[in-house]
Design an enzyme around this catalytic site. Structure first.
Site, mmCIF file in Angstrom:
data_model
loop_
_atom_site.group_PDB
_atom_site.id
_atom_site.type_symbol
_atom_site.label_atom_id
_atom_site.label_comp_id
_atom_site.label_asym_id
_atom_site.label_seq_id
_atom_site.Cartn_x
_atom_site.Cartn_y
_atom_site.Cartn_z
ATOM 1 N N GLY A 1 -0.101 4.384 -0.377
ATOM 2 C CA GLY A 1 -0.891 5.608 -0.157
ATOM 3 C C GLY A 1 -0.204 6.489 0.873
ATOM 4 O O GLY A 1 1.015 6.423 1.051
ATOM 5 N N ASN B 1 -7.239 -0.619 8.623
ATOM 6 C CA ASN B 1 -8.416 -0.657 9.508
ATOM 7 C C ASN B 1 -9.566 -1.461 8.912
ATOM 8 O O ASN B 1 -9.638 -1.568 7.696
ATOM 9 C CB ASN B 1 -8.882 0.779 9.785
ATOM 10 C CG ASN B 1 -8.084 1.407 10.909
ATOM 11 O OD1 ASN B 1 -7.855 0.767 11.929
ATOM 12 N ND2 ASN B 1 -7.680 2.638 10.717
ATOM 13 N N ASP C 1 2.088 -1.204 -4.608
ATOM 14 C CA ASP C 1 0.708 -0.713 -4.719
ATOM 15 C C ASP C 1 0.148 -1.200 -6.050
ATOM 16 O O ASP C 1 0.900 -1.541 -6.972
ATOM 17 C CB ASP C 1 0.643 0.816 -4.644
ATOM 18 C CG ASP C 1 -0.727 1.319 -4.214
ATOM 19 O OD1 ASP C 1 -0.871 1.766 -3.058
ATOM 20 O OD2 ASP C 1 -1.682 1.246 -5.034
ATOM 21 N N GLY D 1 0.870 -1.182 0.000
ATOM 22 C CA GLY D 1 0.000 0.000 0.000
ATOM 23 C C GLY D 1 0.898 1.221 0.000
ATOM 24 O O GLY D 1 1.605 1.471 0.979
ATOM 25 N N HIS E 1 -8.634 0.259 18.630
ATOM 26 C CA HIS E 1 -8.227 1.578 18.173
ATOM 27 C C HIS E 1 -9.443 2.509 18.188
ATOM 28 O O HIS E 1 -10.522 2.121 17.808
ATOM 29 C CB HIS E 1 -7.722 1.387 16.740
ATOM 30 C CG HIS E 1 -7.065 2.578 16.181
ATOM 31 N ND1 HIS E 1 -6.389 3.488 16.933
ATOM 32 C CD2 HIS E 1 -6.968 3.002 14.903
ATOM 33 C CE1 HIS E 1 -5.912 4.418 16.140
ATOM 34 N NE2 HIS E 1 -6.245 4.143 14.913
ATOM 35 N N ARG F 1 -19.919 -0.029 7.959
ATOM 36 C CA ARG F 1 -18.732 -0.599 8.605
ATOM 37 C C ARG F 1 -18.457 -1.995 8.040
ATOM 38 O O ARG F 1 -17.344 -2.405 7.808
ATOM 39 C CB ARG F 1 -19.010 -0.673 10.117
ATOM 40 C CG ARG F 1 -17.792 -0.822 10.986
ATOM 41 C CD ARG F 1 -18.242 -0.980 12.424
ATOM 42 N NE ARG F 1 -18.964 -2.232 12.593
ATOM 43 C CZ ARG F 1 -18.395 -3.394 12.847
ATOM 44 N NH1 ARG F 1 -17.104 -3.474 13.001
ATOM 45 N NH2 ARG F 1 -19.112 -4.491 12.972
ATOM 46 N N VAL G 1 -0.230 6.579 4.250
ATOM 47 C CA VAL G 1 0.459 5.943 5.379
ATOM 48 C C VAL G 1 1.656 5.129 4.865
ATOM 49 O O VAL G 1 2.761 5.220 5.409
ATOM 50 C CB VAL G 1 -0.501 5.034 6.188
ATOM 51 C CG1 VAL G 1 0.263 4.332 7.306
ATOM 52 C CG2 VAL G 1 -1.653 5.838 6.774
ATOM 53 N N GLY G 2 1.435 4.361 3.802
ATOM 54 C CA GLY G 2 2.494 3.490 3.293
ATOM 55 C C GLY G 2 3.710 4.272 2.821
ATOM 56 O O GLY G 2 4.856 3.949 3.174
HETATM 57 N N1 APR Z 1 -2.451 -4.283 -2.923
HETATM 58 C C1 APR Z 1 -1.657 -3.205 -2.717
HETATM 59 N N2 APR Z 1 -2.142 -1.965 -2.500
HETATM 60 C C2 APR Z 1 -3.466 -1.801 -2.498
HETATM 61 C C3 APR Z 1 -4.369 -2.868 -2.726
HETATM 62 C C4 APR Z 1 -3.808 -4.161 -2.938
HETATM 63 N N3 APR Z 1 -4.573 -5.235 -3.164
HETATM 64 N N4 APR Z 1 -5.632 -2.370 -2.661
HETATM 65 C C5 APR Z 1 -5.533 -1.057 -2.408
HETATM 66 N N5 APR Z 1 -4.235 -0.696 -2.312
HETATM 67 C C6 APR Z 1 -3.653 0.625 -2.078
HETATM 68 C C7 APR Z 1 -4.396 1.764 -2.738
HETATM 69 O O1 APR Z 1 -4.110 1.831 -4.117
HETATM 70 C C8 APR Z 1 -3.870 2.964 -1.966
HETATM 71 O O2 APR Z 1 -2.764 3.573 -2.618
HETATM 72 O O3 APR Z 1 -3.682 0.970 -0.696
HETATM 73 C C9 APR Z 1 -3.414 2.375 -0.613
HETATM 74 C C10 APR Z 1 -4.121 2.977 0.577
HETATM 75 O O4 APR Z 1 -3.712 4.288 0.667
HETATM 76 P P1 APR Z 1 -4.655 5.517 1.099
HETATM 77 O O5 APR Z 1 -5.972 5.391 0.428
HETATM 78 O O6 APR Z 1 -3.845 6.754 0.942
HETATM 79 O O7 APR Z 1 -4.927 5.218 2.643
HETATM 80 P P2 APR Z 1 -3.971 5.586 3.866
HETATM 81 O O8 APR Z 1 -4.319 6.931 4.390
HETATM 82 O O9 APR Z 1 -2.565 5.310 3.475
HETATM 83 O O10 APR Z 1 -4.455 4.513 4.936
HETATM 84 C C11 APR Z 1 -4.185 3.144 4.773
HETATM 85 O O11 APR Z 1 -4.141 2.704 7.128
HETATM 86 O O12 APR Z 1 -4.612 4.018 8.963
HETATM 87 C C12 APR Z 1 -5.105 3.052 8.093
HETATM 88 O O13 APR Z 1 -7.493 3.483 8.033
HETATM 89 C C13 APR Z 1 -6.299 3.553 7.294
HETATM 90 O O14 APR Z 1 -6.928 1.397 6.453
HETATM 91 C C14 APR Z 1 -6.288 2.616 6.116
HETATM 92 C C15 APR Z 1 -4.789 2.352 5.917
#
Ligand code: APR
Length: 310
Positions: free
Chosen positions: A9, A118, A31, A7, A173, A86, A11-12
């Site tokens: 995004g 989450n 990603d 991931g 959490h 949810r 956080v990642g």
């Molecule tokens: N494999 C890899 N990446 C994936 C997949 C998958 N199968 N499905 C979705 N993603 C990627 C999305 O493309 C996106 O870039 O996961 C990323 C999530 O990033 P954001 O939407 O920016 O979310 P983010 O704020 O990073 O939060 C991620 O952490 O704190 C928790 O609640 C939050 O569950 C959420 C997670």
């Protein structure tokens, strides 16, 4: 050390940056969005000459690149969108986490999974179940984040250096977290001797709603700097085998009277993942709050089992 972050995004990518900044190891950022992890990895790499980190960072759309990873941080998931229940979110993110865990099982069978997606405790259970990993090697990040927020608010209130403030927050959490003011201290002095019950309750309430406060300010998206920093603190404890005692989501088999559930409890984190669950004495009220919090997680696990027939 090879550390994969699933991931890319908010956080990642922030985790990836902090991992290389702290020189914890090489990073593979995965990603599904084409070009995005490659672009972010290149951006982080281009800051290396200025920031002076030498770790390698690879951005990729291929799970195969996580092969042989020592640690896998899972942040992949969807945020909750308007109209989504949810249960919808649980189902969707469980699919994503299942997909990730199947690849981790196959490609990085000796790794330690640090879950961030989450709903945290349920997703940690899904990763544990699907990977088939021993319980020590699957751990969820939530308590460190709740504690760091709480410590920040205590520091603001008391005008005391944050590093002198230690806080213990158990349970799930957010809404169901169980802060333990008795076990929270300022340089060894219990918080309960320094702040009134009302003030502590106010700070606890702000901590409980810490995620929502940021969502409301950002308008789009949710918090990521503190979540990433908290996850990276756990990664650091594993990499350096520092045996930090931190609140984290661990699989319970009778500890605190809870079974077959992941919940936030004090754990020692080291090179093997969860080295030990530290059972501390709780009052009747604290125990009840933890039980309630774990019951919510069990409900989520039961929902997932119903959906998937697991
Ligand atoms: N494999 C890899 N990446 C994936 C997949 C998958 N199968 N499905 C979705 N993603 C990627 C999305 O493309 C996106 O870039 O996961 C990323 C999530 O990033 P954001 O939407 O920016 O979310 P983010 O704020 O990073 O939060 C991620 O952490 O704190 C928790 O609640 C939050 O569950 C959420 C997670």
């Amino acid at each position: 050390m090879k550390i994969s972050v699933i991931g890319g995004g908010n956080v990642g990518a922030t985790c990836a940056l902090m991992i290389v900044q702290q020189k914890l190891g090489d990073v593979v950022l995965v990603d599904i969005v084409e070009g995005m992890p490659q672009g972010k990895a290149l951006d982080v790499a281009e800051a290396a000459p200025v920031n002076r980190y030498e770790s390698h960072i690879l951005g990729t759309n291929k799970y195969e690149d996580i092969a042989g990873a020592d640690i896998v941080v899972v942040t992949a998931g969807l945020p909750r969108k308007p109209g989504m229940t949810r249960m919808d979110l649980l189902q969707k993110n469980a699919e994503i986490v299942t997909h990730a865990a199947e690849h981790i099982k196959k490609l990085a069978p000796k790794s330690i999974i640090v879950m961030i997606t989450n709903p945290l405790d349920v997703m940690t259970y899904v990763a544990w179940k699907v990977s088939g990993f021993p319980k020590q090697r699957v751990v969820g990040m939530a308590g460190v984040l709740d504690s760091t927020r709480y410590r920040h608010f205590i520091s603001l209130e008391m005008k005391i250096a944050m590093e002198d403030i230690h806080a213990m927050v158990l349970g799930g959490h957010g809404d169901t977290m169980v802060p333990l003011p008795r076990y929270s201290t300022v340089s060894g002095i219990p918080l309960t001797q320094l702040l009134s019950t009302e003030t502590i309750a106010r700070l606890v309430d702000r901590t409980r709603k810490g995620g929502t406060e940021i969502v409301n300010l950002l308008k789009t998206g949710s918090a990521y700097y503190a979540p990433a920093a908290s996850a990276v603190q756990m990664v650091e404890a594993i990499v350096r085998d520092s045996r930090r005692l931190l609140p984290a989501s661990a699989y319970l088999e009778g500890e605190f009277g809870l079974k077959e559930v992941f919940a936030g409890v004090p754990v020692i984190i080291g090179k093997n993942g969860v080295e030990k669950i530290v059972e501390i004495e709780l009052t009747v009220d604290e125990k009840e709050a933890l039980r309630k919090s774990a019951a919510d997680v069990s409900e989520g696990i039961a929902d997932w089992k119903k959906i998937t027939g697991n």
